[in-house]
Enzyme design. Structure first.
Site, mmCIF file in Angstrom:
data_model
loop_
_atom_site.group_PDB
_atom_site.id
_atom_site.type_symbol
_atom_site.label_atom_id
_atom_site.label_comp_id
_atom_site.label_asym_id
_atom_site.label_seq_id
_atom_site.Cartn_x
_atom_site.Cartn_y
_atom_site.Cartn_z
ATOM 1 N N LYS A 22 1.332 -0.342 12.157
ATOM 2 C CA LYS A 22 2.325 -1.151 11.603
ATOM 3 C C LYS A 22 3.787 -1.528 12.590
ATOM 4 O O LYS A 22 4.031 -2.587 12.534
ATOM 5 C CB LYS A 22 2.885 -1.232 10.242
ATOM 6 C CG LYS A 22 3.594 0.139 10.165
ATOM 7 C CD LYS A 22 4.405 0.293 8.666
ATOM 8 C CE LYS A 22 5.172 1.381 8.282
ATOM 9 N NZ LYS A 22 4.646 2.572 8.380
ATOM 10 N N LYS B 178 -3.313 3.576 18.777
ATOM 11 C CA LYS B 178 -3.914 3.335 17.670
ATOM 12 C C LYS B 178 -3.331 1.987 16.975
ATOM 13 O O LYS B 178 -1.948 1.686 17.232
ATOM 14 C CB LYS B 178 -3.468 4.502 16.518
ATOM 15 C CG LYS B 178 -2.223 4.620 16.118
ATOM 16 C CD LYS B 178 -2.047 5.761 14.683
ATOM 17 C CE LYS B 178 -0.415 5.660 14.306
ATOM 18 N NZ LYS B 178 -0.401 6.009 12.920
ATOM 19 N N LYS C 22 8.570 8.787 16.867
ATOM 20 C CA LYS C 22 9.347 7.932 15.906
ATOM 21 C C LYS C 22 10.868 7.944 16.181
ATOM 22 O O LYS C 22 11.435 7.089 16.157
ATOM 23 C CB LYS C 22 9.267 8.087 14.355
ATOM 24 C CG LYS C 22 7.658 7.576 13.963
ATOM 25 C CD LYS C 22 7.469 7.585 12.521
ATOM 26 C CE LYS C 22 6.289 7.030 12.008
ATOM 27 N NZ LYS C 22 5.899 6.769 10.556
HETATM 28 N N1 AQP Z 1 -5.004 3.156 13.404
HETATM 29 C C1 AQP Z 1 -5.407 4.009 12.120
HETATM 30 N N2 AQP Z 1 -6.703 4.282 12.133
HETATM 31 C C2 AQP Z 1 -6.967 5.344 11.375
HETATM 32 N N3 AQP Z 1 -6.328 5.758 10.208
HETATM 33 C C3 AQP Z 1 -5.158 5.388 10.403
HETATM 34 N N4 AQP Z 1 -4.038 5.422 9.253
HETATM 35 C C4 AQP Z 1 -2.872 4.843 9.916
HETATM 36 N N5 AQP Z 1 -3.241 4.066 11.116
HETATM 37 C C5 AQP Z 1 -4.492 4.315 11.354
HETATM 38 C C6 AQP Z 1 -4.049 6.172 8.145
HETATM 39 O O1 AQP Z 1 -3.749 5.481 6.996
HETATM 40 C C7 AQP Z 1 -3.206 6.257 6.223
HETATM 41 C C8 AQP Z 1 -1.813 6.051 5.574
HETATM 42 O O2 AQP Z 1 -0.957 5.717 6.683
HETATM 43 P P1 AQP Z 1 0.589 5.506 6.314
HETATM 44 O O3 AQP Z 1 1.074 5.509 4.911
HETATM 45 O O4 AQP Z 1 1.394 6.530 7.476
HETATM 46 O O5 AQP Z 1 0.865 4.298 6.898
HETATM 47 P P2 AQP Z 1 1.235 3.349 7.828
HETATM 48 O O6 AQP Z 1 2.605 4.004 7.906
HETATM 49 O O7 AQP Z 1 1.137 2.088 7.438
HETATM 50 O O8 AQP Z 1 0.515 3.952 9.259
HETATM 51 P P3 AQP Z 1 0.840 3.481 10.587
HETATM 52 O O9 AQP Z 1 0.609 2.079 10.780
HETATM 53 O O10 AQP Z 1 0.584 4.504 11.560
HETATM 54 O O11 AQP Z 1 2.674 3.158 10.638
HETATM 55 P P4 AQP Z 1 3.465 4.012 11.675
HETATM 56 O O12 AQP Z 1 2.938 4.117 13.064
HETATM 57 O O13 AQP Z 1 4.921 3.109 11.571
HETATM 58 O O14 AQP Z 1 3.823 5.206 11.120
HETATM 59 C C9 AQP Z 1 -3.043 7.709 6.797
HETATM 60 O O15 AQP Z 1 -4.102 8.467 6.459
HETATM 61 C C10 AQP Z 1 -3.115 7.458 8.419
HETATM 62 O O16 AQP Z 1 -3.722 8.574 8.767
#
Ligand code: AQP
Length: 332
Positions: free
Chosen positions: A198, A195, A112
């Site tokens: 968002k 993966k 990040k």
């Molecule tokens: N692609 C995924 N497959 C399985 N589990 C996933 N999680 C996130 N992406 C996947 C799980 O969702 C839960 C909440 O995660 P978070 O609060 O970190 O949500 P997020 O920020 O919206 O997740 P993102 O999309 O991965 O955002 P970035 O990449 O911006 O941080 C967690 O248990 C996570 O493991």
């Protein structure tokens, strides 16, 4: 009953399919067998810049979506992280326990911060994992249902709990990750080697649960597959098709071999058309239920007030014990 704790960020308005299949779905199942604490982690969200009005709205959206997904405040404790000040307090203790080197090895921070650039990377983003450690240890959680991307943070949690216990005496339960192999990582529909996230580069690869069902169907139908035609689960050779089979199987309860048999001799078009229908059948009532909860802010507020009170009772006890073990003089 063993205890579980997990959290989700309120940042993107809608949960995506990875959030749901990787985490929230397990939360719903575990509330039947476990003493469950589930929270919307707004303090984690502010590690990157947030518009105040949007953050406020997205936090309500997140709670409404959890309830719509089946998280039941009669069966578990649902709350907002910032309503329980002990998270930030124990977070500081964990910052003082973690080594700078071990914190620097967290791959999510490396990814990040590389994306944001040094000037837009906050110190909070760096200390995020220690706040997550505090989130978990405050509740003496036995298990933490998360996706694969959180495994390293869980490992850090175990290390810091063990370090604290061996320095100051048994204080924290050392938690285990609860990661289901099949849905641990849902992949981007346009780039099935990364993966679903968002912050993905291509919005067509991301299924937001609150999108118009038509948009969702379109995204499923334009998912990247491969030049072969055989519908078979093979993560290495056929990542796109395998991802679609995982999603299909989890949402319908049909096993992957059953699906492989059902689509034997049929093309990718048939699989995608049927999966698009499965997705639409899933998101349509989900959107309606979410809206119903949003339309009733009084109920939402009273659920959150009751949740915060229950969570605080547990968190305050753990924090007092921690302070005492470390030699912080109690206030009289
Ligand atoms: N692609 C995924 N497959 C399985 N589990 C996933 N999680 C996130 N992406 C996947 C799980 O969702 C839960 C909440 O995660 P978070 O609060 O970190 O949500 P997020 O920020 O919206 O997740 P993102 O999309 O991965 O955002 P970035 O990449 O911006 O941080 C967690 O248990 C996570 O493991």
């Amino acid at each position: 009953r063993p205890r579980v704790l997990s959290g989700i960020q309120p940042t993107s308005g809608s949960f995506h399919l990875g959030n749901y299949l990787g985490a929230v779905r397990q939360w719903v199942a575990l509330q039947e067998s476990h003493d469950a604490f589930y929270m919307v982690v707004d303090l984690h969200a502010i590690t990157v810049a947030q518009d105040p009005a949007e953050l406020r709205a997205n936090t309500r959206f997140a709670v409404a979506q959890l309830l719509a997904a089946g998280v039941d405040p009669e069966r578990c404790t649902v709350f907002i992280q910032s309503h329980v000040p002990e998270h930030a307090q124990l977070g500081w203790v964990m910052n003082c326990l973690a080594g700078f080197g071990e914190a620097s090895r967290m791959t999510q921070f490396k990814d990040k911060s590389a994306r944001h650039g040094a000037d837009r990377t906050t110190v909070g983003l760096f200390t995020y994992p220690m706040l997550m450690v505090a989130d978990i240890l405050l509740y003496q959680a036995d298990q933490v249902p998360v996706g694969e991307d959180q495994r390293q943070h869980l490992e850090l949690t175990r290390n810091l709990a063990e370090r604290f216990n061996s320095t100051y005496g048994e204080t924290f339960t050392v938690p285990d990750p609860y990661i289901l192999k099949e849905t641990a990582k849902i992949y981007d529909l346009q780039d099935p080697s990364s993966k679903m996230s968002k912050s993905t580069a291509n919005p067509k690869g991301l299924i937001n649960l609150l999108d118009e069902p038509k948009t969702t169907a379109k995204k499923v139908k334009s998912a990247v597959t491969d030049t072969d035609t055989v519908i078979r689960f093979d993560r290495a050779e056929k990542p796109g098709v395998s991802n679609l089979l995982t999603i299909y199987s989890t949402l319908t309860g049909a096993s992957v071999p059953e699906l492989e048999q059902k689509y034997e001799g049929k093309g990718y078009g048939a699989l995608k058309t049927d999966l698009a229908e499965v997705m639409v059948d899933f998101v349509t009532p989900f959107r309606t239920r979410t809206q119903e909860y949003l339309d009733d802010p009084e109920t939402l507020d009273s659920i959150l007030a009751a949740g915060a009170e229950k969570a605080r009772a547990v968190a305050a006890e753990t924090l007092a014990l921690t302070y005492d073990r470390m030699g912080l003089l109690p206030a009289k």
